[in-house]
Design a protein around this motif. Structure first.
Motif, short mmCIF file in Angstrom:
data_model
loop_
_atom_site.label_atom_id
_atom_site.label_comp_id
_atom_site.label_asym_id
_atom_site.label_seq_id
_atom_site.Cartn_x
_atom_site.Cartn_y
_atom_site.Cartn_z
N LEU A 1 0.95 -0.94 -0.38
CA LEU A 1 -0.02 0.26 -0.29
C LEU A 1 1.09 0.95 -0.48
N CYS A 2 2.18 1.33 0.93
CA CYS A 2 2.75 2.45 0.46
C CYS A 2 3.74 2.42 -0.33
N GLN A 3 3.97 1.66 -1.50
CA GLN A 3 4.24 2.19 -2.93
C GLN A 3 2.92 2.35 -3.80
N GLU A 4 1.94 1.65 -3.59
CA GLU A 4 1.17 2.13 -4.01
C GLU A 4 0.55 3.85 -4.17
N GLN A 5 0.97 4.41 -3.29
CA GLN A 5 0.95 5.21 -2.20
C GLN A 5 2.04 5.90 -2.93
N GLY A 6 3.63 5.87 -2.76
CA GLY A 6 4.52 6.81 -3.51
C GLY A 6 5.27 6.53 -2.43
N LEU A 7 5.13 6.21 -1.41
CA LEU A 7 6.33 6.57 0.27
C LEU A 7 6.63 4.77 -0.04
N VAL A 8 8.40 5.16 0.27
CA VAL A 8 8.76 3.84 0.70
C VAL A 8 8.89 3.36 1.92
N PRO A 9 8.35 2.34 1.99
CA PRO A 9 8.01 1.51 3.56
C PRO A 9 8.65 0.67 3.94
#
Length: 334
Positions: free
Chosen positions: A166-174
């Motif tokens: 979900l993070c990567q979908e929204q452009g955030l590095v998990p």
């Protein structure tokens, strides 16, 4: 966001000689810290304390990013400058803690699972708009006579992987954090075994959820004997065991690994990190994502004079950042 952009952010988080400061304590947790030094846990005191940390002069020389709590991400300095602007102006990447904490795992006494997946997509979208560029989710693995169970490890690994996707979908590095807790009577060998099984489960789950490892950071616990085991492992033993465990479980494509201090003393956390880097070269950069090991000395100083001791407290924050930055290069001297 493309995988190239995620990878670029992840690589910046583990830039040579830099690490992450964790100031993502929940209000309940920071109240305990404040109570311990006699500070009232008001919103203004929390804001002032986070301002002290984030405005430390030259902090960006050794700190690449900071993990914030929801309240902090929305706050500003006393002069009205958003914390996210203060950070980015100083080359520090804003991050955000997004899990909702641990809860009892039904059917498995003594074990917990981290919650917070419900509504996470919308929260991540908002956090990105507020300036966050990476996120953190912590899972907790306890060691006891009959635990951890495979079910607990797998449940937490699955949640970490879903969060990461979900993070990567929204452009955030998990940042994925499967913490093997230091408390307990286990020896260093048992900690090694539990950590190895946990990491194998985590990376299997990340693969199943199509998480791009090139845009992911691991926040790992070190391989240590339990606090009530009576065993004292040397710096070299901890470093060697931790490295061996990581090399047997963590793919080389991962951009980097940052360690949590996990209840270690400030000195021990730095010494262990330094020793691991001296044992390199390693497949990935090894750095730090410390909370208490970065803040404890500053908090004690600040508590004695909330106005007059800001400068002195910031000097200790910078000193801890510098020491750990050197340890991330294998160049720290005790």
């Amino acid at each position: 966001m493309s995988i190239e952009q995620l990878a670029e952010t992840a690589q910046a988080m583990v830039a040579p000689g830099k690490g992450i400061i964790a100031i993502d304590e929940s209000n309940a947790t920071i109240k305990k810290r404040f109570d311990g030094v006699g500070i009232e846990c008001t919103e203004e005191n929390r804001r002032a304390y986070r301002e002290l940390l984030l405005t430390t002069p030259r902090l960006g020389e050794h700190i690449s990013g900071a993990i914030l709590f929801d309240e902090t991400l929305r706050q500003s300095t006393r002069d009205g400058v958003p914390f996210t602007k203060v950070m980015t102006d100083n080359g520090i990447i804003p991050g955000i803690k997004v899990d909702k904490g641990t809860h009892a795992l039904a059917g498995f006494p003594g074990e917990v699972v981290t919650e917070g997946l419900d509504g996470l997509r919308a929260r991540l979208e908002e956090y990105y708009k507020l300036g966050a560029r990476f996120a953190k989710w912590r899972a907790v693995i306890n060691i006891g006579e009959t635990i951890p169970s495979g079910s607990c490890i797998d449940a937490n690994a699955h949640a970490l992987a879903r969060y990461a996707a979900l993070c990567q979908e929204q452009g955030l590095v998990p940042m994925v954090e499967p913490e093997v807790i230091m408390d307990g009577g286990h020896d260093i060998d048992e900690c090694y075994q539990v950590t190895e099984v946990t990491l194998r489960s985590l990376f299997a789950s990340l693969y199943e959820q199509n998480v791009m490892l090139e845009g992911t950071i691991l926040k790992a616990s070190m391989v240590l004997p339990g606090t009530t085991s009576g065993e004292k492992a040397s710096v070299e033993e901890v470093a060697a065991a931790t490295l061996q465990c990581l090399k047997s479980t963590v793919p080389a494509t991962l951009p980097g690994i940052v360690f949590l201090s996990g209840g270690q003393s400030d000195q021990d956390a730095t010494a262990h990190l330094d020793a691991m880097n001296r044992m390199g070269p390693n497949p990935w950069p090894l750095s730090f994502s410390y909370g208490r090991a970065m803040q404890s000395a500053a908090l004690k100083l600040w508590s004695q004079d909330l106005v007059g001791n800001v400068g002195k407290a910031q000097e200790t924050v910078f000193a801890r950042a510098r020491d750990n930055g050197l340890a991330a290069l294998g160049q720290w001297k005790a």
